[in-house]
Design an enzyme around this catalytic site. Sequence first.
Site, PDB file in Angstrom:
ATOM      1  N   GLY A  62       0.835  -1.195   0.000  1.00 32.91           N
ATOM      2  CA  GLY A  62       0.000   0.000   0.000  1.00 32.91           C
ATOM      3  C   GLY A  62       0.867   1.240   0.000  1.00 32.91           C
ATOM      4  N   LYS A  63       0.207   2.383  -0.093  1.00 28.15           N
ATOM      5  CA  LYS A  63       0.967   3.635  -0.147  1.00 28.15           C
ATOM      6  C   LYS A  63       1.881   3.765   1.078  1.00 28.15           C
ATOM      7  CE  LYS A  63      -2.428   5.954  -2.953  1.00 28.15           C
ATOM      8  NZ  LYS A  63      -3.418   6.990  -3.137  1.00 28.15           N
ATOM      9  N   ARG A  64       1.388   3.262   2.198  1.00 32.22           N
ATOM     10  CA  ARG A  64       2.169   3.398   3.428  1.00 32.22           C
ATOM     11  C   ARG A  64       3.419   2.518   3.449  1.00 32.22           C
ATOM     12  NH1 ARG A  64      -2.312   2.799   7.356  1.00 32.22           N
ATOM     13  NH2 ARG A  64      -3.575   4.121   6.040  1.00 32.22           N
ATOM     14  N   ASP A  65       3.402   1.472   2.637  1.00 27.94           N
ATOM     15  CA  ASP A  65       4.580   0.584   2.595  1.00 27.94           C
ATOM     16  C   ASP A  65       5.531   0.999   1.493  1.00 27.94           C
ATOM     17  OD1 ASP A  65       3.259  -1.158   4.483  1.00 27.94           O
ATOM     18  OD2 ASP A  65       1.981  -1.689   2.783  1.00 27.94           O
ATOM     19  N   GLY A  66       5.378   2.206   1.042  1.00 27.25           N
ATOM     20  CA  GLY A  66       6.330   2.698   0.050  1.00 27.25           C
ATOM     21  C   GLY A  66       5.890   2.461  -1.378  1.00 27.25           C
TER      22      GLY A  66
END
Length: 489
Positions: free
Chosen positions: A251-255
């Site tokens: 996801g966006k949070r995992d880069g």
Amino acid sequence: MTPNNLPAVTRFAPSPTGFMHIGGVRTALFAYLYAKRTGGIFILRIEDTDKEREVLGSIDHIKASLEWLGLTYDFGPDKPGPWGSAIQSERLPIYQRYAQTLIEKGLAYPDPYTPEEVEGFRAAAAAEKRPFLFRDHRPATFSAWDGTRPLRLKVPEIKRYTWQDAVRGELTAGPEALDDVVLIKADGYPTYNFAHIVDDHEMGVTHIMRADEFIASTPKFLSIYDALGIPYPIFVSLPPILRDDRTKKLGKRDGAKDILDYRTEGYLPDAMVNFLAMTGWNPGTDQEFFTREELVAAFDIHRIQRAGAVVNDDKLLWLNKQHLSRLSDNDFLSYLLESTVDHPLLSVAHADTLPSLVPTIRERISVRSEFDTALMDGEYDFAVTQPTYDTALLLWKKDPDVAAALPRLERLVQLLTQATVWGNEELKAIVMPYAEEVGKGEVLWPLRVALSGRAQSPDPFTLMVTIGKAATLDRLATACAKIGSNATT
Ligand code: GLU
């Protein structure tokens, strides 16, 4: 099921809620490839019915991303189809019309409850440890819909659904998956559940390619298809793209990066397309490098994998290098000049210098960002300016002291002064016999340092060819003088 390889109509249907990352683009690519493979149609549809989640500029970003990757759509936000606009917010009368047909059939009704009442139902269900289903509270009689209340589906038949997924095979879910979902919200916009079904039907979509997270909602979708009396399309559920550790969806949070960041870093669109195609699909052979044409010819829904696909950065780098190797020297030069690093080597003043470095840079990088880093680290400063360095750097590791290099550098000056043709092969022919006689490191190390001022740089022959004879002799003389003066102090 539509027989395989009849012209397919596919669509990519993003919600304009932010930047595009690898997952979204992979969906677009698969939809594109299959449409092209079958000589069909690829549609970009903008699903902007949730006005609260909309992020300004997203549509332009989506278009720019597809354009960069060459995923040209036949119909899209700026190319309406025979069925009208490809932007859902511009299609509201169409959803209203479909909603009216359901009302007329007695299969849709206005939700009579206040949010507090619904909260009460939910709390009661939770207290009794049973799932909350809106259909358990369906009113006995339906009042007329004036558009101010949410319009809900009356699930036509509470039953177990079994359906086919081109990737997953037969899927099934019990009646607990069905509910009286909202079709049109109180703000007049349709829900995703309703709008995408109406649109896919109106637009003649034959194959729905989307993330497999939609499988859980598919029974609800099927009940809407049934209520509307329209046939099911072919569902093609794409595997998730996982983080490196395979534990979670990327996801966006995992880069998960903005897809256009890959462009900035210097990934070629063809490499990215090749890479994304292999993320969840394989050709059934060992072939990994594909041109776009080869992909279109090879792409087959039945080779889409079920298991999650991990994004492998090394594979992407490798593919990029392969695709870069197909560029002509001129195109490679233009590619390097797209760098945004502020370095004199990229300026017009040095327009003659960079071309001679192309073969070396080709060998040394897999992506332009590596060249950018090297530029910023000063690895190419030798090409534009006289190096400054500490004399100690001239010391070859096997030498007792730096003075040992002096006679070798002096010999090199003698040899190179006689050179008539200043090319890579010619210079090798002059220097290598001497280096083999005295010791390669003993000769090539101080030569390279004298020319570049660095422990890391391209090979000495590239350095010499790039800076020319006069600068080469000048830098060697400077090194000799440095050692000489050192020796005397
Ligand atoms: N608008 C949905 C999304 O962005 C599309 C899902 C679909 O392709 O049906 O996730």
